[in-house]
Design a protein around this motif. Structure first.
Motif, PDB file in Angstrom:
ATOM      1  N   LYS A  38       1.096  -1.676   0.015  1.00  0.00           N
ATOM      2  CA  LYS A  38       0.168   0.245  -0.007  1.00  0.00           C
ATOM      3  C   LYS A  38       0.887   0.807  -0.409  1.00  0.00           C
ATOM      4  N   ASP A  39       1.973   0.433   0.600  1.00  0.00           N
ATOM      5  CA  ASP A  39       2.806   2.478   0.947  1.00  0.00           C
ATOM      6  C   ASP A  39       3.288   2.583  -0.767  1.00  0.00           C
ATOM      7  N   ALA A  40       4.013   1.389  -1.581  1.00  0.00           N
ATOM      8  CA  ALA A  40       4.733   1.715  -2.889  1.00  0.00           C
ATOM      9  C   ALA A  40       2.873   1.815  -3.444  1.00  0.00           C
ATOM     10  N   ALA A  41       2.243   1.743  -3.327  1.00  0.00           N
ATOM     11  CA  ALA A  41       1.343   1.907  -4.197  1.00  0.00           C
ATOM     12  C   ALA A  41       0.729   3.935  -4.096  1.00  0.00           C
ATOM     13  N   ALA A  42       0.407   3.949  -2.990  1.00  0.00           N
ATOM     14  CA  ALA A  42       0.460   5.251  -2.956  1.00  0.00           C
ATOM     15  C   ALA A  42       1.376   6.371  -3.428  1.00  0.00           C
ATOM     16  N   THR A  43       3.095   5.889  -3.274  1.00  0.00           N
ATOM     17  CA  THR A  43       4.017   6.809  -4.266  1.00  0.00           C
ATOM     18  C   THR A  43       3.576   6.448  -5.237  1.00  0.00           C
ATOM     19  N   CYS A  44       3.279   5.324  -5.927  1.00  0.00           N
ATOM     20  CA  CYS A  44       2.937   5.356  -7.282  1.00  0.00           C
ATOM     21  C   CYS A  44       2.131   5.949  -8.239  1.00  0.00           C
ATOM     22  N   GLY A  45       1.252   6.461  -6.935  1.00  0.00           N
ATOM     23  CA  GLY A  45      -0.067   7.272  -7.422  1.00  0.00           C
ATOM     24  C   GLY A  45      -1.433   6.286  -7.164  1.00  0.00           C
ATOM     25  N   ARG A  46      -0.974   5.393  -7.323  1.00  0.00           N
ATOM     26  CA  ARG A  46      -1.959   4.601  -7.327  1.00  0.00           C
ATOM     27  C   ARG A  46      -3.051   4.492  -5.972  1.00  0.00           C
ATOM     28  N   THR A  47      -4.129   4.972  -5.795  1.00  0.00           N
ATOM     29  CA  THR A  47      -4.557   5.111  -4.880  1.00  0.00           C
ATOM     30  C   THR A  47      -5.512   3.737  -4.058  1.00  0.00           C
ATOM     31  N   ALA A  48      -5.173   3.063  -3.193  1.00  0.00           N
ATOM     32  CA  ALA A  48      -5.799   2.168  -2.771  1.00  0.00           C
ATOM     33  C   ALA A  48      -6.136   1.538  -1.402  1.00  0.00           C
ATOM     34  N   PRO A  49      -7.425   1.215  -0.713  1.00  0.00           N
ATOM     35  CA  PRO A  49      -8.040   1.488   0.285  1.00  0.00           C
ATOM     36  C   PRO A  49      -7.358   0.708   1.114  1.00  0.00           C
ATOM     37  N   PHE A  62      -5.428   9.412   1.156  1.00  0.00           N
ATOM     38  CA  PHE A  62      -4.464   9.899  -0.086  1.00  0.00           C
ATOM     39  C   PHE A  62      -3.186  10.881   0.295  1.00  0.00           C
ATOM     40  N   GLN A  63      -2.430  10.553  -0.494  1.00  0.00           N
ATOM     41  CA  GLN A  63      -1.052  11.462  -0.687  1.00  0.00           C
ATOM     42  C   GLN A  63      -0.856  12.574  -0.293  1.00  0.00           C
ATOM     43  N   SER A  64      -1.970  13.243  -1.155  1.00  0.00           N
ATOM     44  CA  SER A  64      -1.805  14.781  -1.200  1.00  0.00           C
ATOM     45  C   SER A  64      -1.982  15.131   0.521  1.00  0.00           C
ATOM     46  N   ASP A  65      -3.175  14.740   0.805  1.00  0.00           N
ATOM     47  CA  ASP A  65      -3.449  14.901   2.383  1.00  0.00           C
ATOM     48  C   ASP A  65      -3.062  13.857   3.075  1.00  0.00           C
ATOM     49  N   PRO A  66      -2.193  13.638   3.731  1.00  0.00           N
ATOM     50  CA  PRO A  66      -1.697  12.239   4.429  1.00  0.00           C
ATOM     51  C   PRO A  66      -2.569  12.484   5.902  1.00  0.00           C
ATOM     52  N   SER A  67      -2.707  13.981   6.731  1.00  0.00           N
ATOM     53  CA  SER A  67      -3.485  13.550   7.871  1.00  0.00           C
ATOM     54  C   SER A  67      -5.048  13.717   7.644  1.00  0.00           C
ATOM     55  N   SER A  68      -5.721  13.136   6.649  1.00  0.00           N
ATOM     56  CA  SER A  68      -6.712  12.974   7.152  1.00  0.00           C
ATOM     57  C   SER A  68      -7.222  11.275   6.530  1.00  0.00           C
ATOM     58  N   GLU A  82     -23.256   7.432  -6.576  1.00  0.00           N
ATOM     59  CA  GLU A  82     -23.045   6.368  -5.496  1.00  0.00           C
ATOM     60  C   GLU A  82     -22.741   6.294  -4.888  1.00  0.00           C
ATOM     61  N   LYS A  83     -21.028   6.928  -4.456  1.00  0.00           N
ATOM     62  CA  LYS A  83     -20.954   6.761  -2.754  1.00  0.00           C
ATOM     63  C   LYS A  83     -20.276   8.448  -2.565  1.00  0.00           C
ATOM     64  N   ARG A  84     -20.949   8.005  -1.495  1.00  0.00           N
ATOM     65  CA  ARG A  84     -20.296   9.665  -0.051  1.00  0.00           C
ATOM     66  C   ARG A  84     -19.296   9.378   0.178  1.00  0.00           C
ATOM     67  N   TRP A  85     -18.861  10.376   0.387  1.00  0.00           N
ATOM     68  CA  TRP A  85     -17.360  10.525   0.698  1.00  0.00           C
ATOM     69  C   TRP A  85     -17.444  11.256   2.147  1.00  0.00           C
ATOM     70  N   HIS A  86     -17.137  11.140   3.321  1.00  0.00           N
ATOM     71  CA  HIS A  86     -16.534  11.718   4.490  1.00  0.00           C
ATOM     72  C   HIS A  86     -14.924  12.156   4.695  1.00  0.00           C
ATOM     73  N   ARG A  87     -14.783  13.369   4.914  1.00  0.00           N
ATOM     74  CA  ARG A  87     -13.142  13.615   5.525  1.00  0.00           C
ATOM     75  C   ARG A  87     -13.268  13.959   7.166  1.00  0.00           C
ATOM     76  N   PHE A  88     -12.336  13.151   7.734  1.00  0.00           N
ATOM     77  CA  PHE A  88     -11.901  13.303   8.847  1.00  0.00           C
ATOM     78  C   PHE A  88     -10.434  14.009   9.238  1.00  0.00           C
ATOM     79  N   VAL A  89     -10.310  15.474   9.720  1.00  0.00           N
ATOM     80  CA  VAL A  89      -8.708  15.583   9.820  1.00  0.00           C
ATOM     81  C   VAL A  89      -8.628  15.971  11.310  1.00  0.00           C
ATOM     82  N   ALA A 112      -1.782   1.675  12.573  1.00  0.00           N
ATOM     83  CA  ALA A 112      -0.536   2.118  11.685  1.00  0.00           C
ATOM     84  C   ALA A 112      -0.233   3.439  11.071  1.00  0.00           C
ATOM     85  N   ARG A 113      -1.129   3.664  10.444  1.00  0.00           N
ATOM     86  CA  ARG A 113      -0.903   4.847   9.468  1.00  0.00           C
ATOM     87  C   ARG A 113      -1.212   6.274  10.071  1.00  0.00           C
TER      88      ARG A 113
END
Length: 293
Positions: A38-49, A62-68, A82-89, A112-113
């Motif tokens: 998952k670290d490698a995927a985030a570094t390469c730009g591929r977003t994996a859950p 997301f790599q652009s906002d790692p604290s959220s 159909e997807k509803r997104w929620h952001r927690f900061v 861990a994250r």
């Protein structure tokens, strides 16, 4: 007494221990491999859950906002609408999510994250932070402050009178007589003599009576903190400590459940308690009356 060969028992014990150790090592290797992927995927730009919970919500970082922390309500949906997104900061919000997940996936991944949020979970601090933020607590007094304020409230001057602060809204003698006559009329109804809590809010250290959740009893308590509405600055709750009870039973209660410990209210408290015991009967079943330790 041990039947059979001791060497056979020893071999079985060693084999069982080795099997458990191998299973534990394999589990941690799988976790490390998944974490690295998952670290490698985030570094390469591929977003994996980071994982999915039991109801299908997907957790993303997301790599652009790692604290959220981002949560998508649906899993495997083909339409973005159909997807509803929620952001927690805030860390306490993320800690609340980790605590609610418990040992379910992906709680371990989130710990861990988000190490700071995981620390709040371990120390049980996230609940206090969210509670203070929700109720907008102005001041939480210590026990020493409460005792000092209680002593100040109970202090008398040289004439034996209790000192009081008089403001422009103090009731006149006529209104006091009217209030007294009203209370005498309600005495037969056995209702608690309520005051408007917004006119004269209680302060930390002040003794009060708290109505039980069922509304059938009144408990002796004291105020330890006051909550105020952010927009109106009006009192909207009290944190109370029940006398002769552990502090782990301290709780926030609505202002409508708090009444002053006046002579009339104390009399009502006693009568409610007597009525409660009368409805329970003798308490001990007749079959157990002769039982001794």
């Amino acid at each position: 007494f041990v039947s059979g060969s001791l060497s056979a028992h020893e071999c079985c014990a060693v084999a069982a221990h080795k099997a458990r150790k191998d299973a534990l090592v394999k589990h941690h290797r799988d976790l490390a491999s998944d974490f690295a992927e998952k670290d490698a995927a985030a570094t390469c730009g591929r977003t994996a859950p980071l994982g999915y919970d039991k109801v299908g919500r997907a957790y993303f970082r997301f790599q652009s906002d790692p604290s959220s922390l981002f949560i998508a309500d649906s899993q495997g949906s083909t339409q973005v609408a159909e997807k509803r997104w929620h952001r927690f900061v805030k860390e306490e919000d993320i800690a609340c999510i980790i605590a609610c997940l418990g040992e379910e996936a992906p709680a371990e991944e989130l710990r861990a994250r988000y190490p700071e949020a995981a620390k709040l979970v371990r120390n049980q601090q996230w609940k206090d932070i969210i509670q203070k933020r929700t109720f907008d607590i102005k001041n939480v007094s210590t026990e020493d402050d409460c005792e000092e304020k209680a002593a100040t409230l109970g202090a008398t001057d040289a004439t034996g009178a209790v000192p009081m602060d008089v403001d422009g809204d103090a009731p006149t003698s006529n209104s006091a007589d009217n209030a007294k006559s009203d209370s005498e009329e309600k005495e037969e109804d056995l209702n608690v003599n309520l005051l408007d809590p917004t006119e004269k809010p209680y302060v930390p250290g002040e003794d009060i009576l708290v109505e039980s959740a069922t509304g059938k009893l009144l408990w002796d308590a004291s105020v330890i903190a006051v909550s105020k509405d952010r927009s109106t600055d009006q009192v909207n709750g009290y944190r109370v400590h029940y006398k002769e009870w552990s502090s782990r039973f301290d709780e926030w209660v609505d202002i409508l459940r708090v009444v002053e410990p006046s002579e009339y209210n104390i009399e009502v408290q006693t009568e409610l308690l007597d009525e409660y015991f009368d409805t329970r009967g003798d308490g001990v079943p007749s079959s157990l009356e002769g039982m001794v330790a």
